[in-house]
Design a protein around this motif. Structure first.
Motif, short mmCIF file in Angstrom:
data_model
loop_
_atom_site.label_atom_id
_atom_site.label_comp_id
_atom_site.label_asym_id
_atom_site.label_seq_id
_atom_site.Cartn_x
_atom_site.Cartn_y
_atom_site.Cartn_z
N HIS A 96 2.57 -8.70 -0.29
CA HIS A 96 3.34 -8.66 -1.53
C HIS A 96 3.06 -7.58 -2.37
O HIS A 96 2.98 -7.73 -3.77
CB HIS A 96 3.51 -10.00 -2.13
N ARG A 97 2.63 -6.36 -1.77
CA ARG A 97 2.06 -5.23 -2.72
C ARG A 97 2.90 -4.73 -3.70
O ARG A 97 2.66 -4.48 -4.77
CB ARG A 97 1.49 -4.21 -1.67
N MET A 98 4.24 -4.69 -3.24
CA MET A 98 5.34 -3.99 -4.19
C MET A 98 5.57 -4.95 -5.59
O MET A 98 5.51 -4.40 -6.57
CB MET A 98 6.50 -3.89 -3.49
N ALA A 99 5.39 -6.23 -5.24
CA ALA A 99 5.39 -7.22 -6.42
C ALA A 99 4.08 -7.15 -7.14
O ALA A 99 4.29 -6.92 -8.57
CB ALA A 99 5.65 -8.70 -5.96
N LYS A 100 3.08 -7.13 -6.58
CA LYS A 100 1.77 -6.80 -7.42
C LYS A 100 1.77 -5.42 -7.98
O LYS A 100 1.38 -5.47 -9.27
CB LYS A 100 0.53 -6.81 -6.30
N ALA A 101 2.35 -4.45 -7.56
CA ALA A 101 2.29 -3.30 -8.19
C ALA A 101 3.18 -3.10 -9.40
O ALA A 101 2.80 -2.75 -10.42
CB ALA A 101 2.84 -2.24 -7.13
N ALA A 102 4.13 -3.83 -9.45
CA ALA A 102 4.83 -3.97 -10.82
C ALA A 102 4.12 -4.43 -12.03
O ALA A 102 4.27 -3.82 -12.92
CB ALA A 102 6.17 -4.83 -10.22
N LEU A 103 3.56 -5.57 -11.79
CA LEU A 103 2.86 -6.11 -12.99
C LEU A 103 1.61 -5.33 -13.16
O LEU A 103 1.36 -4.94 -14.20
CB LEU A 103 2.39 -7.52 -12.53
N GLU A 104 0.72 -4.91 -12.15
CA GLU A 104 -0.33 -3.98 -12.51
C GLU A 104 0.04 -2.79 -13.05
O GLU A 104 -0.87 -2.45 -13.95
CB GLU A 104 -1.19 -3.64 -11.13
N ILE A 258 -2.01 14.48 5.92
CA ILE A 258 -1.53 14.68 4.66
C ILE A 258 -1.08 13.21 4.52
O ILE A 258 -0.79 12.19 5.38
CB ILE A 258 -0.20 15.46 4.50
N ILE A 259 -1.18 12.56 3.21
CA ILE A 259 -0.76 11.28 2.72
C ILE A 259 0.15 11.10 1.78
O ILE A 259 -0.04 11.91 0.89
CB ILE A 259 -2.09 10.29 2.60
N ASN A 260 1.18 10.38 1.84
CA ASN A 260 2.25 10.22 0.93
C ASN A 260 1.91 8.88 0.16
O ASN A 260 1.49 7.94 0.95
CB ASN A 260 3.52 10.00 1.78
N ILE A 261 1.31 9.01 -0.99
CA ILE A 261 1.03 7.90 -1.79
C ILE A 261 2.55 7.15 -2.69
O ILE A 261 2.77 7.90 -3.52
CB ILE A 261 -0.11 8.15 -2.75
N LYS A 262 2.66 6.02 -2.24
CA LYS A 262 3.59 5.38 -3.05
C LYS A 262 3.05 4.20 -3.75
O LYS A 262 2.44 3.23 -2.92
CB LYS A 262 4.89 4.61 -2.22
N VAL A 263 3.00 4.10 -5.11
CA VAL A 263 1.93 3.12 -5.64
C VAL A 263 2.55 1.87 -5.39
O VAL A 263 1.88 0.89 -5.56
CB VAL A 263 1.87 3.60 -7.32
N GLY A 264 3.82 1.58 -5.15
CA GLY A 264 4.55 0.11 -4.77
C GLY A 264 3.79 -0.20 -3.51
O GLY A 264 3.45 -1.41 -3.39
N ARG A 265 3.89 0.67 -2.63
CA ARG A 265 3.49 0.38 -1.24
C ARG A 265 2.25 -0.12 -1.14
O ARG A 265 1.61 -0.94 -0.26
CB ARG A 265 3.76 1.76 -0.39
N VAL A 266 1.22 0.51 -1.87
CA VAL A 266 -0.17 0.24 -1.80
C VAL A 266 -0.62 -0.75 -2.97
O VAL A 266 -1.85 -1.25 -3.03
CB VAL A 266 -0.97 1.50 -1.81
N GLY A 268 -0.30 -0.97 -6.29
CA GLY A 268 -0.55 -0.68 -7.73
C GLY A 268 -1.62 0.43 -7.92
O GLY A 268 -2.02 1.03 -6.90
N PHE A 269 -1.54 0.98 -8.92
CA PHE A 269 -2.44 2.21 -9.55
C PHE A 269 -3.85 2.15 -9.17
O PHE A 269 -4.42 3.16 -8.64
CB PHE A 269 -2.36 2.58 -10.95
N THR A 270 -4.45 1.05 -9.02
CA THR A 270 -6.02 0.83 -8.86
C THR A 270 -6.13 1.40 -7.32
O THR A 270 -7.00 2.29 -7.08
CB THR A 270 -6.50 -0.63 -8.97
N GLU A 271 -5.45 0.75 -6.43
CA GLU A 271 -5.52 1.19 -5.03
C GLU A 271 -4.90 2.63 -4.76
O GLU A 271 -5.42 3.56 -3.89
CB GLU A 271 -4.76 0.19 -4.03
N ALA A 272 -3.86 3.03 -5.45
CA ALA A 272 -3.30 4.23 -5.28
C ALA A 272 -4.44 5.46 -5.47
O ALA A 272 -4.55 6.40 -4.93
CB ALA A 272 -2.16 4.64 -6.11
N LEU A 273 -5.45 5.17 -6.63
CA LEU A 273 -6.22 6.07 -7.45
C LEU A 273 -7.46 6.01 -6.16
O LEU A 273 -8.11 7.18 -5.85
CB LEU A 273 -6.89 5.52 -8.64
N ALA A 274 -7.60 4.82 -5.46
CA ALA A 274 -8.75 4.98 -4.58
C ALA A 274 -8.43 5.72 -3.19
O ALA A 274 -9.07 6.25 -2.63
CB ALA A 274 -8.92 3.43 -4.22
N ILE A 275 -7.12 5.73 -2.83
CA ILE A 275 -6.47 6.50 -1.66
C ILE A 275 -6.44 7.93 -1.96
O ILE A 275 -6.92 8.82 -1.24
CB ILE A 275 -5.00 5.97 -1.44
#
Ligand code: OSB
Ligand code: MG
Length: 375
Positions: A96-104, A258-266, A268-275
């Motif tokens: 449920h990463r997209m749900a988590k990302a919206a709140l984070e 190359i990596i496409n980072i979608k903050v919802g797919r991963v 939230g921002f914390t994981e997006a920054l780590a990637i």
């Protein structure tokens, strides 16, 4: 911070133009928005789950359910210092990463407002402007595709990405390349091919594509590594990268360059920054993907795109390509040279339009501090 209330809203918005990918056509969006309140401030987050579980296994109703019954209550019972505390708070809920990302992401936005700094700065952004590309859907006819490309090239976009699928690939790439030999051109298969197609995909090397996005299964990066060894064009990973460990494993395996980072797919921002960081360590560029967002998600994508390793044009483009009227002010605009200016005002730099959101809302629910977690 102590979040005092969380509002969930589902809005329905018709797209200005239908958007077709290898997994289906979208004509209008159903979008879950979250709004969090604390200390007299409010911040919004957009859940990028689609109408159907076609891009990923999440969908707007599953996201609503998990947000209402699991995630929002956890946030409403916690005291947190920043958005970075959200992943641990939500960890017991798997997926449920997209749900988590919206709140984070709303928490990060609120934090930036409280500190009086731009969200881009809070995330570690360094760019004043970001380079923009567009994603062009599968069209009813090749002629319409050529018109769509001509329009976006004229608008100044720095990279054109063509959605493709078996039967809508080589001939299309050849036509576009013939007319525009020098543009940055890429394609996105959204998992429409199989390893047996490796020879066919290798033949696209002649089109000098910047990258081929997620050609194989949505949950695979093992066979992508085999494919990458058989072609010269770089593979870009989208669907299959769920977190920093996936990124690490995929880069070690050589599944893509190359990596496409979608903050919802991963998640939230914390994981997006780590990637972002791990890709940088591997010398791999990233870019920010899009999910047909409203201005709320778009504002967050702009802030994220300001980080240093977002060195390729992203799928972050002007509001008017998607909506007759966006739900933020000002709308997102792109310069004639294909750039978006990163806002320098506190928070995400845009103002949400509650009047417009009110008219588009089809259901809403408010949860307050102390809301028990469903048993
Ligand atoms: O794979 O990048 C994708 C849209 C919906 C679902 C998946 C994808 C896309 C896009 C559009 O390519 C990106 C955008 O302009 O928002
Ligand atoms: Mg993609």
């Amino acid at each position: 911070m102590k979040i005092e209330a969380i509002h969930l809203r589902e809005i329905q918005m018709p797209l200005a133009h239908p958007f077709e990918t290898s997994f289906g056509v979208t004509t209008g969006r159903r979008i879950l928005l979250v709004e969090i309140e604390a200390d007299g401030l409010s911040a919004w987050g957009e859940c990028v789950a689609g109408e159907h579980p076609y891009f990923s296994d999440e969908q707007v109703d599953t996201a609503w359910l998990i947000t209402e019954h699991e995630l929002a209550p956890r946030l409403l019972n916690a005291e947190i210092a920043s958005g970075r505390d959200c992943p641990a708070l939500f960890e017991q809920v798997r997926g449920h990463r997209m749900a988590k990302a919206a709140l984070e992401n709303a928490v990060w936005d609120l934090d930036a407002q409280q500190q009086g700094i731009p969200l881009a700065k809070l995330l570690g952004g360094t760019r004043d402007i970001i380079p923009c590309g567009v994603s062009i859907g599968i069209q009813p006819t090749p002629e319409q595709l050529m018109d769509a490309v001509a329009k976006e090239v004229a608008a100044g976009y720095q990279r054109i990405k063509l959605k493709c699928k078996p039967g809508w690939d080589s001939e299309i790439f050849a036509m576009v390349r013939e007319r525009w030999p020098n543009i940055l051109l890429s394609c996105d298969a959204n998992s429409a091919y199989r390893l047996d197609d490796a020879g066919h995909i290798a033949s696209w090397d002649q089109f000098n594509l910047l990258m081929i996005e997620q050609p194989l299964w949505y949950d695979d990066f093992y066979f992508h590594a085999q494919l990458q060894r058989r072609i010269n064009t770089r593979i870009c990973l989208d669907e299959c990268i769920r977190n920093r460990r996936d990124a690490h494993a995929a880069l070690e395996l050589g599944s893509g360059k190359i990596i496409n980072i979608k903050v919802g797919r991963v998640g939230g921002f914390t994981e997006a920054l780590a990637i972002h960081d791990i890709a940088q360590e591997f010398g791999i560029p990233v870019w920010c993907g899009g999910m047909l967002e409203t201005g709320i998600g778009r504002a967050h994508n702009i802030a994220l795109s300001s980080l240093p390793n977002f060195s390729l044009p992203g799928d972050v483009s002007a509001s008017k390509r998607y909506w007759s009227q966006d739900i933020i002010e000002p709308e997102v605009t792109v310069s004639p040279t294909g750039t978006i200016t990163v806002p320098t005002t506190p928070g995400n730099g845009f103002t949400v339009r509650p009047d417009r959101i009110g008219r588009l809302t089809v259901r809403s629910r408010t949860l307050h501090r102390g809301q028990p977690i469903a048993s």
